[in-house]
Design an enzyme around this catalytic site. Structure first.
Site, PDB file in Angstrom:
ATOM      1  N   GLY A 182       0.818  -1.206   0.000  1.00  0.00           N
ATOM      2  CA  GLY A 182       0.000   0.000   0.000  1.00  0.00           C
ATOM      3  C   GLY A 182       0.849   1.252   0.000  1.00  0.00           C
ATOM      4  N   GLY A 419      25.520  10.218 -29.341  1.00  0.00           N
ATOM      5  CA  GLY A 419      25.072  10.879 -28.119  1.00  0.00           C
ATOM      6  C   GLY A 419      25.585  10.213 -26.865  1.00  0.00           C
TER       7      GLY A 419
END
Length: 534
Positions: A182, A419
């Protein structure tokens, strides 16, 4: 701080309540009985599951005899036989340095968190921030105490806020030794490192029962959010322990590399140069194959560079095309980031990008220099990666390196294309010292790919005239490699500081770190914070 429960008189009373011993007050005697009975109950509940009690876990984490508990009976009712809250809080030492720790006690109301537990944890975190010491959480909890309703959820909010406040200021480590479900999962999710075990350890926002009710899917707790899933698939966790002792030992090991707070320097250790070091350095020249398409294990390279070959990996099971972890150079802790040619040629994808970025940010927060070892063909192409957000998630690497202010040393071992060359600790993005091996290939694109684009028309004409296209392509590729795919241009433009032989790598890194030892942080603007791609 001296715990009355540890006094000789109380210990003697607990062993022999009816024996001859120093008189103690009835309330203290009752508290001692409660403490004894609570631990006996915890052993009875936990040992049958193959789990340790909260106090046994604290004994594994902390140096012997250093634990100083705070609020032992807070949230309890001594007169009515309630020993205390479902969490133990206090301070202790790890390798002689102070830390704050809380351990949830599953034997008390399932380790659930209510108001008393939340207040104890918050009090501990406040004191840890005041003292500037790391915070370790030993998690084993059923979540929010439903009987207390929103009051329990409110305590999670208080803990979240303090965790955010502590982030980047003191190291925070969560060790998941049982359920964590939770809203409770966001307590560890906000910390620096999450450690789980192969068994008993689970994390999920909604459990199997809720998943089945909502979607009809039937899934076990381990398959939904077990330790292996979060280490290998989701990347939520950073280490998978074989058991509780292994998981807790990893937490101790990591703390040995980190400072107590961002205001401190990392600890240093004695290092003696041995005759074997020269032999180890020479091995580097034999590890990396001449064929740039042949894989090798980057871990072999790292172990030849760092002190005693000791390297503590982080997220070892996740995003295997990148390797990150802690090591020492001449006794000084550093963070190591490297591509792993053994896995997908060391390519950068969405997962490895986030793995690298997160680790660089951790090192920068806690003053650890970053050593980057580069051997990558670039970012992984394809629709799958584009749709998974390679632009956004790949940008995280740029943001991490571009904002880092710790000393950064980069070595290009073999390939650094496109890159990926820029983002993996290049001079342009902020590295202090950059080196390359003689065999390194630095270019916008690999030779074959570049030739196919640049000489597209020439290859087409050769095909139309019946010439040997493959032979022409091979010649063009060889020419391109000789003239373009090397470190010469980077050397000439100052993007590479020096060409070094493989056996000089450790020496070059060590000298660079000595040079950069005085590097200090600067604040270039008055902005509150950047807007990092998330």
């Amino acid at each position: 701080m001296t715990d009355i429960m540890q006094s000789p008189a109380v210990k003697q009373y607990v062993k022999q309540p009816d024996g001859d011993h120093q008189p103690i007050r009835a309330a203290v005697a009752r508290a001692a009985e409660l403490a004894r009975d609570a631990e006996a109950h915890a052993r009875e509940r936990q040992h049958v599951k193959g789990k340790n009690t909260a106090r046994e876990r604290l004994d594994l984490l902390l140096d012997t005899g250093t634990f100083e508990e705070i609020g032992r009976f807070a949230g309890g009712d001594i007169n009515n036989g309630k020993a205390g809250a479902a969490v133990i809080t206090g301070f202790g030492d790890v390798y002689g340095r102070k830390i704050a720790v809380y351990a949830q006690d599953f034997s008390v109301r399932g380790g659930t968190l209510g108001r008393a537990e939340g207040e104890k944890i918050c009090r501990l975190m406040d004191k840890a921030l005041e003292l500037k010491v790391p915070i370790v959480a030993l998690i084993d909890s059923g979540g929010a105490r439903i009987q207390e309703g929103v009051a329990a959820l409110t305590e999670y909010g208080h803990i979240f806020r303090r965790t955010c406040k502590a982030s980047g200021f003191v190291p925070q480590i969560s060790v998941i030794l049982g359920p964590c479900a939770g809203g409770a999962v966001y307590c560890p999710a906000l910390t620096d490192l999450i450690i789980m075990t192969r068994e008993h350890s689970n994390m999920f926002v909604t459990g199997p029962d809720v998943v089945k009710a909502a979607t009809g899917e039937v899934i076990s707790m381990d398959d939904l959010g077990g330790g292996l899933v979060h280490n290998r698939v989701s990347g939520v966790a950073h280490y998978l322990g074989e058991d509780e002792a292994d998981a807790i030992d990893y937490a101790r090991t990591v703390l040995a590399y980190l400072p107590s707070s961002s205001d401190d320097e990392p600890p240093t250790y004695a290092y003696a140069v041995t005759r074997a070091e020269r032999d180890t350095a020479k091995r580097l020249a034999t590890i990396v194959p001449d064929n740039d398409r042949q894989p090798y294990d980057m871990l072999d390279v790292i172990r030849c560079i760092v002190d005693y070959g000791e390297f503590v990996q982080v997220q070892e099971l996740f995003a295997g095309s990148a390797v990150v972890g802690f090591a020492c150079i001449e006794g000084h802790p550093v963070g190591v980031v490297a591509n792993q040619p053994n896995v997908n040629a060391g390519i950068l994808d969405v997962d490895s990008s986030e793995k690298v970025a997160r680790f660089v940010r951790l090192c920068d927060a806690f003053n650890l220099p970053v050593i980057t070892l580069v051997d990558t063909p670039g970012y992984k192409p394809g629709a799958e990666q584009e749709h998974a957000g390679i632009i956004r998630r790949g940008a995280k690497v740029i943001y991490a390196y571009g904002n880092a202010q710790v000393p950064m040393v980069t070595v290009v071992l073999r390939k650094a294309f496109g890159g990926a060359y820029i983002v993996m600790g290049s001079k342009a993005i902020g590295a202090d010292m950059n080196f390359a091996w003689p065999s390194s290939q630095i270019a916008v694109l690999g030779a074959t790919g570049a030739v196919n684009i640049i000489h597209r028309k020439d290859l087409q004409k050769a095909k139309e005239s019946g010439k040997d296209v493959d032979a022409l392509r091979a010649q063009l590729v060889a020419d391109y490699q000789r003239t373009t795919v090397n470190a010469n241009l980077s050397l000439e433009t100052g993007q590479i500081d020096a060409m070094i032989d493989p056996e000089q790598t450790r020496e070059a890194i060590a000298e660079s770190l000595r040079l950069l030892a005085g590097k200090r942080r600067t604040r270039a603007t008055t902005k509150h914070h950047g807007n990092q791609p998330l």
